[in-house]
Design an enzyme around this catalytic site. Structure first.
Site, mmCIF file in Angstrom:
data_model
loop_
_atom_site.group_PDB
_atom_site.id
_atom_site.type_symbol
_atom_site.label_atom_id
_atom_site.label_comp_id
_atom_site.label_asym_id
_atom_site.label_seq_id
_atom_site.Cartn_x
_atom_site.Cartn_y
_atom_site.Cartn_z
ATOM 1 N N SER A 195 46.954 47.069 39.380
ATOM 2 C CA SER A 195 46.350 46.856 38.060
ATOM 3 C C SER A 195 44.856 47.167 38.091
ATOM 4 O O SER A 195 44.311 47.734 37.132
ATOM 5 C CB SER A 195 46.601 45.424 37.583
ATOM 6 O OG SER A 195 46.002 44.484 38.448
ATOM 7 N N GLU A 196 44.173 46.816 39.186
ATOM 8 C CA GLU A 196 42.749 47.139 39.320
ATOM 9 C C GLU A 196 42.546 48.652 39.404
ATOM 10 O O GLU A 196 41.606 49.202 38.813
ATOM 11 C CB GLU A 196 42.175 46.461 40.569
ATOM 12 C CG GLU A 196 42.080 44.942 40.461
ATOM 13 C CD GLU A 196 41.781 44.274 41.787
ATOM 14 O OE1 GLU A 196 41.244 43.154 41.760
ATOM 15 O OE2 GLU A 196 42.091 44.858 42.847
ATOM 16 N N ASP A 237 43.379 38.785 50.077
ATOM 17 C CA ASP A 237 42.491 38.329 51.153
ATOM 18 C C ASP A 237 43.138 38.545 52.515
ATOM 19 O O ASP A 237 42.478 38.936 53.480
ATOM 20 C CB ASP A 237 42.154 36.846 50.977
ATOM 21 C CG ASP A 237 41.358 36.565 49.714
ATOM 22 O OD1 ASP A 237 40.712 37.503 49.213
ATOM 23 O OD2 ASP A 237 41.387 35.415 49.234
#
Length: 477
Positions: free
Chosen positions: A197-198, A264
């Site tokens: 999506s980014e 992360d």
């Protein structure tokens, strides 16, 4: 194919970015406030976990690599809590304290597996002098194999271009988990790791894999990147590099309970693997395997070397069996999210006999999952005498974990499992024998949380003590 884990212990990684503290308040709710139409939560458990860039550093340290964390904090209890939590997991913190700002903190209130509200305590760090951050990076460049820039758009990476240039000048690869659509900020980075999506927010909607590759390669050229890794959730990951064929890796996730913090984990494993001397392709392989493990856990989580080794060898952790207390808490939270009833019992279980097996099978029938808490060797010796246990803790736990009725096995050092039970808070606490419910360790805590306590009968004629006596008599005979 034999797969060897990277030599993480020789890897040094610095993480610079937006650090934050995640706070969780848990408790039952049984009434509405007379002051306003909101539920009243009786808080009985409080947890604090490092978040943001701090979670990246924890992921690196959990692999056994040397992790250093640099970020901006206030001078407050949240900063102290962060420092302590990170020190406990071998992350070396070098925070820049900003007296005019609070440490970024996110407080979540949860009841019955539902998040009721989130409260954010933060002020953007934009405008804060970045020079102390640059100095810390410069000091570390000679001793690290990778620099991670973890961007949550909170201000710590306002001078990200200068940070990239410092690292590239020293020949240290720069890995960035980007935020927002302004990728110009990241020009010259070694690797960007946007999720799909980014990525699409920058290049537009991609209907096919070919479009992802085409637009990704253009993005690499436009911003002078060395590589781009697009994480694509259930479709795995795609690594793009100039002059090389795209590398598409399918997901290794068996079950997905929570994607919180998965990014992360990915960038943490990537950085640690590169810093250990492995290739980027190998780093992506291990990062993909780690992502498959971490999404099977609830909440922001890390991956241990054992879990990673199991995953890459095709023996992904099922989430059951012998566990540490922290692993058990995550497994129980995931079970509750699935609506499963958790039963818990405890004992020495020294010489497992038919009475034990019948008892555990009956306990398991009372719910969906059964936890067996086992006295450690020292605890057993205090309770049963110097001649016990006959079988050491590890063997007792392995045998219990092999039983079909038992889902999770955990040990405790104290004479009673009261502390452990208070931390787990099962839906049903079970004990065998002639106890009264109120005499059972942990009963008060379970009742206070709305749970049940039950006493089950043992099978007549089955006793570890009798078995030991018979063995001793047979030896004499």
């Amino acid at each position: 194919m034999k797969v060897t884990l990277p030599e993480f212990e020789r890897a040094g990684v610095m993480v610079v970015g937006d650090v934050m503290l995640d706070r969780y308040w848990y408790g039952p709710t049984s009434r509405i406030s007379p002051e306003a139409p909101v539920p009243v939560v009786k808080v009985n458990t409080i947890e604090e976990r490092p978040g943001g860039a701090a979670n990246v550093a924890m992921n690196i340290a959990s692999l056994g690599a040397n992790a250093r964390l640099v970020g901006l904090t206030g001078i407050d209890d949240a900063a102290r809590a962060l420092s302590k939590s990170l020190a406990d997991v071998n992350v070396k913190c070098d925070f820049v304290s900003v007296p005019t700002h609070p440490t970024i903190t996110k407080l979540r209130v949860l009841s019955r597996n539902q998040q009721l509200i989130r409260l954010d305590f933060e002020e953007g760090f934009e405008g804060v002098d970045p020079q102390p951050l640059h100095e810390r990076i410069n000091q570390a460049l000679s001793s690290i194999g990778a620099l991670v820039l973890s961007d949550y758009a909170k201000g710590a990476l306002a001078s990200v271009q200068q940070m990239i240039q410092l690292a590239r000048k020293a020949g240290v690869p720069v890995l960035i988990d980007p935020k927002g659509t302004d990728f110009e900020r990241y020009r010259g980075a070694t690797l960007l790791t946007p999720n799909l999506s980014e990525f699409e927010a920058v290049v537009g909607k991609c209907k096919t894999e070919e479009e992802i590759v085409e637009r990704g390669m253009k993005l690499i050229a436009d911003y002078e990147l060395s590589a781009l890794l697009v994480t694509r959730s259930e479709q795995g990951m795609s690594l793009l590099q100039p002059g090389k064929a795209p590398l598409h890796m399918p997901t290794q996730a068996q079950e997905v309970y929570d994607v919180t913090g998965a990014g992360d984990t990915v960038i943490g494993v990537l950085a640690a693997t590169l810093a250990a001397g492995n290739s980027l392709e190998e780093a992506c392989f291990f990062a993909n395997a780690a992502a498959g493990v971490v999404v099977g856990k609830l909440g922001t989580s890390t991956v241990s070397p054992i879990e990673l080794e199991n995953a890459v060898r095709g023996r992904a952790d099922t989430g059951f069996g012998v566990m540490t207390e922290e692993e058990l808490k995550l497994a129980v939270a995931a079970a509750r999210k699935r609506g499963e009833k958790v039963v818990m019992t405890n004992g020495v279980f020294d010489i497992l006999h038919a009475g034990h097996v019948f008892y555990l099978a009956n306990a398991r029938k009372l719910g969906d999952r059964l936890i067996v808490a086992v006295n450690s060797d020292a605890s057993t010796k205090r309770l049963k005498g110097d001649s016990r246990p006959v079988n050491p803790l590890e063997q007792r736990m392995i045998v219990l974990g092999a039983l079909e009725a038992v889902d999770w096995v955990v040990s405790f050092e104290e004479d009673t499992p009261q502390r452990l039970i208070a931390g787990i808070l099962p839906d049903l606490l079970v004990k065998g024998g002639d106890y009264k419910p109120e005499e059972i360790a942990g009963s008060k805590e379970v009742w206070a949380n709305g749970g049940e306590v039950l006493v089950l009968n043992f099978e007549d004629g089955c006793s570890t003590t009798n078995i030991i006596k018979k063995i001793q008599q047979d030896k004499k005979g």
